[in-house]
Design a protein around this motif. Structure first.
Motif, PDB file in Angstrom:
ATOM      1  N   ASP A 357      -7.329 -13.625 -12.936  1.00  0.00           N
ATOM      2  CA  ASP A 357      -8.476 -14.524 -12.840  1.00  0.00           C
ATOM      3  C   ASP A 357      -9.708 -13.689 -12.533  1.00  0.00           C
ATOM      4  OD1 ASP A 357      -6.909 -16.802 -13.247  1.00  0.00           O
ATOM      5  OD2 ASP A 357      -6.414 -16.943 -11.120  1.00  0.00           O
ATOM      6  N   ILE A 358     -10.748 -13.848 -13.363  1.00  0.00           N
ATOM      7  CA  ILE A 358     -11.943 -13.019 -13.241  1.00  0.00           C
ATOM      8  C   ILE A 358     -13.070 -13.834 -12.615  1.00  0.00           C
ATOM      9  CG2 ILE A 358     -13.606 -11.596 -14.481  1.00  0.00           C
ATOM     10  CD1 ILE A 358     -11.520 -11.430 -16.740  1.00  0.00           C
ATOM     11  N   PRO A 359     -13.579 -13.423 -11.447  1.00  0.00           N
ATOM     12  CA  PRO A 359     -14.696 -14.141 -10.838  1.00  0.00           C
ATOM     13  C   PRO A 359     -15.927 -14.089 -11.753  1.00  0.00           C
ATOM     14  CG  PRO A 359     -13.671 -12.605  -9.282  1.00  0.00           C
ATOM     15  CD  PRO A 359     -13.121 -12.292 -10.631  1.00  0.00           C
ATOM     16  N   SER A 360     -16.562 -15.233 -11.986  1.00  0.00           N
ATOM     17  CA  SER A 360     -17.738 -15.268 -12.846  1.00  0.00           C
ATOM     18  C   SER A 360     -18.933 -14.663 -12.114  1.00  0.00           C
ATOM     19  CB  SER A 360     -18.065 -16.715 -13.238  1.00  0.00           C
ATOM     20  OG  SER A 360     -17.016 -17.282 -13.977  1.00  0.00           O
ATOM     21  N   PRO A 361     -19.713 -13.837 -12.800  1.00  0.00           N
ATOM     22  CA  PRO A 361     -20.914 -13.289 -12.160  1.00  0.00           C
ATOM     23  C   PRO A 361     -21.890 -14.404 -11.820  1.00  0.00           C
ATOM     24  CG  PRO A 361     -20.870 -12.784 -14.507  1.00  0.00           C
ATOM     25  CD  PRO A 361     -19.541 -13.373 -14.180  1.00  0.00           C
ATOM     26  N   SER A 362     -22.553 -14.266 -10.697  1.00  0.00           N
ATOM     27  CA  SER A 362     -23.455 -15.325 -10.229  1.00  0.00           C
ATOM     28  C   SER A 362     -24.798 -15.308 -10.944  1.00  0.00           C
ATOM     29  CB  SER A 362     -23.673 -15.187  -8.716  1.00  0.00           C
ATOM     30  OG  SER A 362     -24.174 -13.893  -8.402  1.00  0.00           O
ATOM     31  N   ILE A 363     -25.138 -14.191 -11.569  1.00  0.00           N
ATOM     32  CA  ILE A 363     -26.449 -14.058 -12.217  1.00  0.00           C
ATOM     33  C   ILE A 363     -26.277 -14.140 -13.731  1.00  0.00           C
ATOM     34  CG2 ILE A 363     -28.471 -12.587 -12.541  1.00  0.00           C
ATOM     35  CD1 ILE A 363     -27.899 -11.349  -9.827  1.00  0.00           C
ATOM     36  N   LEU A 364     -27.027 -15.003 -14.355  1.00  0.00           N
ATOM     37  CA  LEU A 364     -26.970 -15.185 -15.803  1.00  0.00           C
ATOM     38  C   LEU A 364     -27.309 -13.879 -16.514  1.00  0.00           C
ATOM     39  CD1 LEU A 364     -26.632 -17.447 -18.007  1.00  0.00           C
ATOM     40  CD2 LEU A 364     -29.133 -17.598 -18.021  1.00  0.00           C
ATOM     41  N   GLY A 365     -26.495 -13.498 -17.504  1.00  0.00           N
ATOM     42  CA  GLY A 365     -26.760 -12.296 -18.281  1.00  0.00           C
ATOM     43  C   GLY A 365     -26.331 -11.004 -17.614  1.00  0.00           C
ATOM     44  N   GLN A 366     -25.687 -11.090 -16.468  1.00  0.00           N
ATOM     45  CA  GLN A 366     -25.251  -9.884 -15.753  1.00  0.00           C
ATOM     46  C   GLN A 366     -23.744  -9.716 -15.876  1.00  0.00           C
ATOM     47  OE1 GLN A 366     -26.816  -8.853 -11.725  1.00  0.00           O
ATOM     48  NE2 GLN A 366     -24.687  -9.056 -11.083  1.00  0.00           N
ATOM     49  N   TRP A 367     -23.319  -8.500 -16.211  1.00  0.00           N
ATOM     50  CA  TRP A 367     -21.891  -8.226 -16.334  1.00  0.00           C
ATOM     51  C   TRP A 367     -21.220  -8.264 -14.962  1.00  0.00           C
ATOM     52  CZ3 TRP A 367     -19.328  -8.411 -20.720  1.00  0.00           C
ATOM     53  CH2 TRP A 367     -19.970  -8.108 -21.918  1.00  0.00           C
ATOM     54  N   SER A 368     -19.999  -8.763 -14.931  1.00  0.00           N
ATOM     55  CA  SER A 368     -19.197  -8.718 -13.702  1.00  0.00           C
ATOM     56  C   SER A 368     -18.696  -7.302 -13.474  1.00  0.00           C
ATOM     57  CB  SER A 368     -17.999  -9.668 -13.830  1.00  0.00           C
ATOM     58  OG  SER A 368     -17.070  -9.161 -14.795  1.00  0.00           O
ATOM     59  N   ASP A 369     -18.042  -7.081 -12.350  1.00  0.00           N
ATOM     60  CA  ASP A 369     -17.359  -5.816 -12.130  1.00  0.00           C
ATOM     61  C   ASP A 369     -16.189  -5.715 -13.111  1.00  0.00           C
ATOM     62  OD1 ASP A 369     -19.030  -5.166 -10.015  1.00  0.00           O
ATOM     63  OD2 ASP A 369     -17.688  -6.067  -8.513  1.00  0.00           O
ATOM     64  N   TYR A 370     -15.717  -4.478 -13.324  1.00  0.00           N
ATOM     65  CA  TYR A 370     -14.524  -4.289 -14.147  1.00  0.00           C
ATOM     66  C   TYR A 370     -13.277  -4.675 -13.340  1.00  0.00           C
ATOM     67  CZ  TYR A 370     -16.817  -1.769 -17.965  1.00  0.00           C
ATOM     68  OH  TYR A 370     -17.596  -1.430 -19.046  1.00  0.00           O
ATOM     69  N   HIS A 371     -12.325  -5.300 -14.021  1.00  0.00           N
ATOM     70  CA  HIS A 371     -11.038  -5.640 -13.416  1.00  0.00           C
ATOM     71  C   HIS A 371      -9.940  -5.101 -14.321  1.00  0.00           C
ATOM     72  CE1 HIS A 371     -12.907  -8.456 -10.525  1.00  0.00           C
ATOM     73  NE2 HIS A 371     -13.741  -8.710 -11.519  1.00  0.00           N
ATOM     74  N   LEU A 372      -8.874  -4.574 -13.709  1.00  0.00           N
ATOM     75  CA  LEU A 372      -7.783  -3.987 -14.479  1.00  0.00           C
ATOM     76  C   LEU A 372      -6.749  -5.058 -14.810  1.00  0.00           C
ATOM     77  CD1 LEU A 372      -6.647  -1.343 -15.645  1.00  0.00           C
ATOM     78  CD2 LEU A 372      -5.425  -1.018 -13.482  1.00  0.00           C
ATOM     79  N   PHE A 373      -6.466  -5.217 -16.092  1.00  0.00           N
ATOM     80  CA  PHE A 373      -5.487  -6.196 -16.549  1.00  0.00           C
ATOM     81  C   PHE A 373      -4.257  -5.496 -17.122  1.00  0.00           C
ATOM     82  CE2 PHE A 373      -3.807  -8.640 -20.221  1.00  0.00           C
ATOM     83  CZ  PHE A 373      -3.197  -9.664 -19.494  1.00  0.00           C
ATOM     84  N   ASP A 374      -3.108  -5.871 -16.611  1.00  0.00           N
ATOM     85  CA  ASP A 374      -1.835  -5.358 -17.123  1.00  0.00           C
ATOM     86  C   ASP A 374      -1.746  -3.833 -17.040  1.00  0.00           C
ATOM     87  OD1 ASP A 374       0.731  -5.758 -18.223  1.00  0.00           O
ATOM     88  OD2 ASP A 374       0.005  -5.375 -20.262  1.00  0.00           O
ATOM     89  N   HIS A 375      -2.511  -3.243 -16.153  1.00  0.00           N
ATOM     90  CA  HIS A 375      -2.557  -1.781 -16.007  1.00  0.00           C
ATOM     91  C   HIS A 375      -2.865  -1.087 -17.332  1.00  0.00           C
ATOM     92  CE1 HIS A 375      -1.534  -1.306 -11.809  1.00  0.00           C
ATOM     93  NE2 HIS A 375      -0.569  -2.178 -11.943  1.00  0.00           N
ATOM     94  N   ARG A 376      -3.565  -1.795 -18.233  1.00  0.00           N
ATOM     95  CA  ARG A 376      -3.916  -1.203 -19.529  1.00  0.00           C
ATOM     96  C   ARG A 376      -5.403  -1.350 -19.846  1.00  0.00           C
ATOM     97  NH1 ARG A 376      -1.255  -3.694 -24.257  1.00  0.00           N
ATOM     98  NH2 ARG A 376      -1.334  -5.619 -23.045  1.00  0.00           N
ATOM     99  N   TYR A 377      -5.922  -2.544 -19.685  1.00  0.00           N
ATOM    100  CA  TYR A 377      -7.293  -2.829 -20.102  1.00  0.00           C
ATOM    101  C   TYR A 377      -8.201  -3.067 -18.900  1.00  0.00           C
ATOM    102  CZ  TYR A 377      -5.815  -3.672 -24.971  1.00  0.00           C
ATOM    103  OH  TYR A 377      -5.334  -3.541 -26.244  1.00  0.00           O
TER     104      TYR A 377
END
Length: 485
Positions: A357-377
């Motif tokens: 589950d990826i927390p949505s960035p609070s600011i419009l047009g701003q990228w969230s932090d990177y999160h590691l999925f499945d230890h691959r992506y």
């Protein structure tokens, strides 16, 4: 001794970085390292910026006082020091996997401490004695020649790094020194150190037991006497060098002839078989393949899975076209005479655990932090339309047959890859509803953008040489190569 240390350090990195980190537990090995670095620094025209880091695991009573004493000892050497406190849940401290948990936490603490101070090189005080212990421990586990050769003197942090994180290089300049030599250095130069009594308790950990046996050779048979082990270790290290040299030669050939490829989008490795590769012994084949394969393995520390890959390669052939090892599915394609490596499709309860589950960035047009999925992506999201954006954005792996009808308007049935390949592609969910596979160029507009990047090999660019797009593997009539919605 200072000249020898300078030579060993210079063999690892030249010129010596102006900013260095030291991992210092306070024991004789790390305090000798601190002394040698301090002494070397005093001989340089331009002083180095040196920071020592001591991790307080918080497990033993009085560990905070011990860390403070280490800081005091380091200040007498003119070295700035920092205590990094490890905060673990109480139940983890009694877990049978505590050593692994503590090591992972320690790795993160040291990385964060170095990154925040723009330190790119971290020195460790591992000695030749540590190499002997590692050799015997891995011998008991049945490790390959590569594992038996022990720790590398230089390498990247084992922590997986997001695309925006700077690399950190580990240096071990004392592996040519014995512990006896380091005791002599500290005693002759009045360097204070802390003796951890648990290091001498043979029942405390496997390494302690091995250390006890090496220190009491009368308990060992002749072929495991310290001198015999040293001889075998040197022979194994020499053999590893020869294997790596041959691997580099074949790797260069494969690159030049585009026979080895890594599809960064779809997490697929393809090796077109040739005589140069097949003539290698299995240990060399697995050594070569581990370089690109570690990027598609859904594992946090894939370097220890080489023996699994080696065993799988031994089974492949006309009578066994597909095998699975280290969560990698290896398929021998007779038509193209190639090995195709993908993440093995998850099964049973594994699927439930592979969800982010990826927390949505609070600011419009701003990228969230990177999160590691499945230890691959590495994945991040950006809200482009707050009115249309979902409350919850998730990513998972699931059976593609459930969702093909949902996306056939975007991708016709004839354009779909093989189902087992789709099964390991990240599926994006908006408020629990599937909306697409970004790596296949499918993502329904839902008010946000998605970016996925295949993990790198421990934060280095070593494997960028393999980058290629293997759309032909997917038997698609046209490319839909996208990363963003």
């Amino acid at each position: 001794m200072i000249d020898e240390f300078a030579r060993q350090l210079g063999a690892l990195v030249t010129p010596v970085p102006r900013r260095l980190g030291l991992a210092v537990s306070g024991g004789v090995d790390s305090m000798a390292l601190a002394f040698l670095v301090s002494k070397l620094n005093s001989q340089l025209r331009d002083s180095l910026d040196i920071h020592a880091f001591t991790v307080d695991h918080g497990v033993r009573q009085g560990s905070d006082e011990e860390a403070s004493k280490v800081q005091k000892n380091l200040s007498q050497l003119g070295i700035t020091s920092h205590v990094l406190k490890m905060k673990l849940e109480p139940e983890l401290k009694t877990s049978p996997k505590f050593e692994l948990i503590a090591r992972n936490h320690r790795t993160r603490l040291l990385y964060d401490a170095c990154a925040s101070r723009q330190i790119r090189h971290l020195l460790f005080a591992h000695t030749f004695d540590d190499q002997l212990e590692t050799f015997l421990m891995r011998l008991m586990r049945g490790s390959s020649i590569i594992g038996l050769a022990g720790m590398n003197t230089i390498g990247a942090t084992p922590q997986l790094l997001a695309p925006c994180q700077p690399p950190l290089t580990y240096l071990r300049p004392l592996v040519g020194f014995t512990k006896t030599q380091l005791y002599d250095i500290c005693i002759k130069n009045n360097v204070q150190w802390y003796e951890d009594h648990t290091n001498h308790d043979p029942s405390y950990a496997v390494r302690n037991g091995v250390r006890y046996l090496l220190q009491n050779p009368s308990l060992l048979p002749q072929f495991l006497q310290p001198e015999a082990v040293k001889k075998r270790l040197i022979q194994v290290q020499s053999l590893k060098q020869k294997i790596n040299h041959r691997v580099d030669q074949v790797l260069y050939y494969l690159r030049e002839n585009r026979l080895l490829s890594l599809d960064l989008d779809h997490s697929v490795v393809c090796l077109k078989l040739c005589r140069e590769f097949l003539d290698l012994p299995l240990i060399a084949q697995s050594t070569l393949l581990l370089k690109p394969l570690q990027r598609i393995m859904p594992l946090s520390d894939p370097m220890y899975r080489q023996s699994s890959i080696q065993s799988a390669l031994a089974k492949l052939g006309p009578s066994c076209e597909t095998v699975t090892a280290a969560n990698i599915q290896i398929h021998f394609d007779q038509k193209s005479h190639a090995y195709i490596f993908t993440r093995a499709p998850p099964y049973g309860d594994q699927k439930k655990a592979i969800r982010l589950d990826i927390p949505s960035p609070s600011i419009l047009g701003q990228w969230s932090d990177y999160h590691l999925f499945d230890h691959r992506y590495w994945i991040r999201v950006k809200i482009s339309d707050s009115a249309a954006a979902p409350q919850k954005i998730s990513v998972t792996l699931d059976d593609p047959l459930k969702y093909m009808d949902l996306f056939n308007e975007t991708l016709g049935p004839q354009d779909w890859p093989k189902s087992q390949l789709v099964a390991v592609q990240p599926l994006i969910l908006a408020d629990g509803v599937p909306i697409g596979y970004p790596t296949l160029g499918i993502l329904k507009p839902m008010g946000f953008d998605v970016e996925l990047r295949l993990k790198d090999s421990n934060g280095t660019a070593e494997n960028s040489i393999f980058e290629d797009n293997l759309i032909s593997l997917f038997e698609r009539s046209k490319s839909r190569h996208k990363k963003h919605a």
